[in-house]
Design a protein around this motif. Structure first.
Motif, short mmCIF file in Angstrom:
data_model
loop_
_atom_site.label_atom_id
_atom_site.label_comp_id
_atom_site.label_asym_id
_atom_site.label_seq_id
_atom_site.Cartn_x
_atom_site.Cartn_y
_atom_site.Cartn_z
N UNK A 180 0.83 -1.21 0.00
CA UNK A 180 0.00 0.00 0.00
C UNK A 180 0.86 1.26 0.00
N UNK A 181 1.96 1.24 0.73
CA UNK A 181 2.86 2.40 0.74
C UNK A 181 3.50 2.60 -0.62
N UNK A 182 3.86 1.50 -1.27
CA UNK A 182 4.44 1.59 -2.60
C UNK A 182 3.40 2.13 -3.59
N UNK A 183 2.18 1.64 -3.51
CA UNK A 183 1.12 2.10 -4.41
C UNK A 183 0.84 3.59 -4.23
N UNK A 184 1.01 4.09 -3.01
CA UNK A 184 0.79 5.51 -2.73
C UNK A 184 1.99 6.37 -3.11
N UNK A 185 3.05 5.74 -3.58
CA UNK A 185 4.24 6.49 -3.98
C UNK A 185 5.16 6.86 -2.83
N UNK A 186 4.95 6.24 -1.67
CA UNK A 186 5.75 6.56 -0.50
C UNK A 186 6.95 5.64 -0.31
N UNK A 187 7.07 4.65 -1.19
CA UNK A 187 8.12 3.65 -1.06
C UNK A 187 8.50 3.18 -2.46
N UNK A 188 9.79 3.05 -2.71
CA UNK A 188 10.22 2.54 -4.01
C UNK A 188 10.15 1.02 -4.03
N UNK A 189 10.11 0.46 -5.23
CA UNK A 189 10.09 -1.00 -5.37
C UNK A 189 11.36 -1.61 -4.79
N UNK A 190 12.48 -0.94 -4.99
CA UNK A 190 13.75 -1.47 -4.47
C UNK A 190 13.76 -1.49 -2.95
N UNK A 191 13.25 -0.45 -2.33
CA UNK A 191 13.21 -0.39 -0.86
C UNK A 191 12.25 -1.45 -0.31
N UNK A 192 11.11 -1.61 -0.98
CA UNK A 192 10.15 -2.64 -0.56
C UNK A 192 10.79 -4.02 -0.62
N UNK A 193 11.48 -4.31 -1.72
CA UNK A 193 12.14 -5.61 -1.87
C UNK A 193 13.21 -5.82 -0.79
N UNK A 194 13.92 -4.76 -0.45
CA UNK A 194 14.95 -4.87 0.59
C UNK A 194 14.35 -5.16 1.95
#
Length: 54
Positions: free
Chosen positions: A11-25
């Motif tokens: 949800x944070x990634x979808x809202x633009x608050x988190x990058x895909x790379x950071x989410x994966x990390x």
């Protein structure tokens, strides 16, 4: 260590608050649905094993 990142970070990634790379990390390579399912099974198993006797 248990976290609820797998459920919250999409949800944070979808809202633009988190990058895909950071989410994966933060969550690792497992898909969020699989991670949440494994966590739920572990919690149910714990309660079934340790609270049934109470």
């Amino acid at each position: 260590m248990f976290t609820d990142y797998a459920a919250l970070l999409p949800a944070l990634q979808a809202a633009g608050l988190l990058t895909a790379a950071r989410r994966a990390a933060l969550t690792g390579p497992a898909p969020a649905a699989a991670s949440v399912a494994v966590g739920r099974r572990a919690v149910r198993g714990f309660f079934a094993r340790h609270l049934v006797r109470c």
